[in-house]
Write an enzyme that holds these catalytic residues in place. Sequence first.
Site, PDB file in Angstrom:
ATOM      1  CG  ASP A  16      -1.758   1.128   1.291  1.00 22.64           C
ATOM      2  OD1 ASP A  16      -1.449   2.229   0.690  1.00 22.64           O
ATOM      3  OD2 ASP A  16      -2.655   1.032   2.269  1.00 22.64           O
ATOM      4  CB  VAL A  17       1.586   3.835  -2.647  1.00 22.12           C
ATOM      5  CG1 VAL A  17       1.981   2.962  -3.663  1.00 22.12           C
ATOM      6  CG2 VAL A  17       0.204   4.536  -2.691  1.00 22.12           C
ATOM      7  CE1 TYR A 108      -6.318  11.718 -10.683  1.00 24.90           C
ATOM      8  CE2 TYR A 108      -6.713  13.047 -12.313  1.00 24.90           C
ATOM      9  CZ  TYR A 108      -6.232  12.059 -12.009  1.00 24.90           C
ATOM     10  OH  TYR A 108      -5.477  11.077 -12.688  1.00 24.90           O
ATOM     11  CE  LYS A 112      -2.873  11.851 -10.822  1.00 28.16           C
ATOM     12  NZ  LYS A 112      -1.805  10.829 -10.353  1.00 28.16           N
ATOM     13  CB  THR A 145      -6.489   2.689 -17.335  1.00 25.82           C
ATOM     14  OG1 THR A 145      -7.092   3.519 -16.542  1.00 25.82           O
ATOM     15  CG2 THR A 145      -5.449   2.902 -18.140  1.00 25.82           C
TER      16      THR A 145
HETATM   17  N1  LIG Z   1      -6.252   6.470 -17.240  1.00 25.54           N
HETATM   18  C1  LIG Z   1      -6.085   8.019 -17.622  1.00 25.54           C
HETATM   19  O1  LIG Z   1      -6.760   8.407 -18.491  1.00 25.54           O
HETATM   20  C2  LIG Z   1      -5.175   8.718 -16.651  1.00 25.54           C
HETATM   21  C3  LIG Z   1      -4.810  10.153 -17.009  1.00 25.54           C
HETATM   22  C4  LIG Z   1      -4.057  10.672 -16.270  1.00 25.54           C
HETATM   23  C5  LIG Z   1      -3.383  10.192 -15.214  1.00 25.54           C
HETATM   24  N2  LIG Z   1      -3.569   9.117 -14.906  1.00 25.54           N
HETATM   25  C6  LIG Z   1      -2.793   8.557 -13.836  1.00 25.54           C
HETATM   26  O2  LIG Z   1      -2.120   7.286 -14.188  1.00 25.54           O
HETATM   27  C7  LIG Z   1      -1.883   6.533 -13.069  1.00 25.54           C
HETATM   28  C8  LIG Z   1      -2.337   5.242 -13.346  1.00 25.54           C
HETATM   29  O3  LIG Z   1      -3.679   5.081 -13.366  1.00 25.54           O
HETATM   30  P1  LIG Z   1      -4.630   4.063 -14.329  1.00 25.54           P
HETATM   31  O4  LIG Z   1      -5.344   4.886 -15.327  1.00 25.54           O
HETATM   32  O5  LIG Z   1      -3.766   3.115 -14.788  1.00 25.54           O
HETATM   33  O6  LIG Z   1      -5.405   3.573 -13.402  1.00 25.54           O
HETATM   34  P2  LIG Z   1      -5.863   2.091 -12.831  1.00 25.54           P
HETATM   35  O7  LIG Z   1      -7.066   2.311 -11.808  1.00 25.54           O
HETATM   36  O8  LIG Z   1      -5.931   1.219 -13.942  1.00 25.54           O
HETATM   37  O9  LIG Z   1      -4.390   1.950 -11.967  1.00 25.54           O
HETATM   38  C9  LIG Z   1      -4.457   2.283 -10.826  1.00 25.54           C
HETATM   39  C10 LIG Z   1      -3.728   1.513  -9.719  1.00 25.54           C
HETATM   40  O10 LIG Z   1      -3.313   2.036  -8.619  1.00 25.54           O
HETATM   41  C11 LIG Z   1      -3.583   0.970  -7.456  1.00 25.54           C
HETATM   42  N3  LIG Z   1      -3.544   1.713  -6.143  1.00 25.54           N
HETATM   43  C12 LIG Z   1      -4.543   2.336  -5.710  1.00 25.54           C
HETATM   44  N4  LIG Z   1      -4.553   2.755  -4.415  1.00 25.54           N
HETATM   45  C13 LIG Z   1      -3.441   2.046  -4.031  1.00 25.54           C
HETATM   46  C14 LIG Z   1      -2.705   1.984  -2.937  1.00 25.54           C
HETATM   47  N5  LIG Z   1      -3.156   2.633  -1.890  1.00 25.54           N
HETATM   48  N6  LIG Z   1      -1.421   1.529  -2.989  1.00 25.54           N
HETATM   49  C15 LIG Z   1      -1.117   0.948  -4.041  1.00 25.54           C
HETATM   50  N7  LIG Z   1      -1.702   0.695  -5.139  1.00 25.54           N
HETATM   51  C16 LIG Z   1      -2.836   1.382  -5.237  1.00 25.54           C
HETATM   52  C17 LIG Z   1      -4.858   0.356  -8.015  1.00 25.54           C
HETATM   53  O11 LIG Z   1      -4.674  -0.900  -7.459  1.00 25.54           O
HETATM   54  C18 LIG Z   1      -4.426   0.278  -9.556  1.00 25.54           C
HETATM   55  O12 LIG Z   1      -3.760  -0.882  -9.741  1.00 25.54           O
HETATM   56  C19 LIG Z   1      -2.435   7.299 -11.869  1.00 25.54           C
HETATM   57  O13 LIG Z   1      -1.741   7.926 -11.288  1.00 25.54           O
HETATM   58  C20 LIG Z   1      -3.495   8.273 -12.682  1.00 25.54           C
HETATM   59  O14 LIG Z   1      -4.048   9.077 -11.841  1.00 25.54           O
HETATM   60  C21 LIG Z   1      -4.415   8.296 -15.518  1.00 25.54           C
END
Ligand SMILES: NC(=O)c1ccc[n+]([C@@H]2O[C@H](COP(=O)([O-])OP(=O)(O)OC[C@H]3O[C@@H](n4cnc5c(N)ncnc54)[C@H](O)[C@@H]3O)[C@@H](O)[C@H]2O)c1
Length: 231
Positions: A16-17, A108, A112, A145
């Site tokens: 857990d981060v 959010y 970010k 995602t």
């Molecule tokens: N998908 C998009 O459009 C998008 C756009 C901009 C930024 N992001 C960023 O990219 C990153 C990855 O997101 P994603 O789209 O792959 O989403 P996702 O939901 O597929 O992946 C996020 C991961 O974070 C993990 N997570 C959540 N809480 C946690 C915790 N306390 N400890 C450890 N792991 C934890 C989840 O289990 C999941 O595997 C994130 O930081 C997100 O904010 C995504």
Amino acid sequence: MEHRASAGKAEYLHHDVTDEQAWVEVMSAAKQRCGGLNGLVNNAGIGIAGSIVEMTLADWQRQQAINLDGVFLGIKHAIPLMRESGSGSIINLSSVAGLQGNSRLAAYCATKGGVRLLTKGVALECAQERWPVRVNSVHPGIIETPIWSTVAPGSLEPGANTVDVDAMAEQVVPTGVLGQPLDIANGVLFLASDESSYMTGTELVIDAGLSAWKFVAAGPALVAGRAVGST
Ligand SMILES: NC(=O)c1ccc[n+]([C@@H]2O[C@H](COP(=O)([O-])OP(=O)(O)OC[C@H]3O[C@@H](n4cnc5c(N)ncnc54)[C@H](O)[C@@H]3O)[C@@H](O)[C@H]2O)c1
């Protein structure tokens, strides 16, 4: 598969981060099992949408804890091991929402935007201390995602405010194309590699023009009749 064929190895450790002790244990495991640490991707993140005046303090804090405290803890515990290992690259996942504001995503955006400037501050500290560690942020646009369906305010069931990302990409991304995880992974790979060795403290935006779009969007007529929005 390709990586296995070339003798690549991967190992999964659950943590857990938001848990500092878990970071200590993961760094210790990296040292023992891999002999050191040269790369860290602070990727974990959640997105809680909704009006800021309706957001509970618990939801605000949950999102801050994962998106921002988690990045801080990763940085804090990776730098000493990277210094010991001789070099390191830290890549922090921010967002286009860390570059510009979004209605109903303000909390959010706060996380970010925090990741974006935390990255720059730490990159400068490493540079000025002559620590061999580079720190950069990545800013995805709209990527396909589970994040768009898994997280909701604590008051709703997970998935209750699922977003139709295909429709959103068609509407707001200049190319009309929804991004894929590999689009982001390729940028992360570049920042992790020595090909980016002269880059630190900067932002890699991977968004098919989404953030550039905002600067021409003075009115709907200027954007070929498409509605203007953002992630
Ligand atoms: N998908 C998009 O459009 C998008 C756009 C901009 C930024 N992001 C960023 O990219 C990153 C990855 O997101 P994603 O789209 O792959 O989403 P996702 O939901 O597929 O992946 C996020 C991961 O974070 C993990 N997570 C959540 N809480 C946690 C915790 N306390 N400890 C450890 N792991 C934890 C989840 O289990 C999941 O595997 C994130 O930081 C997100 O904010 C995504």
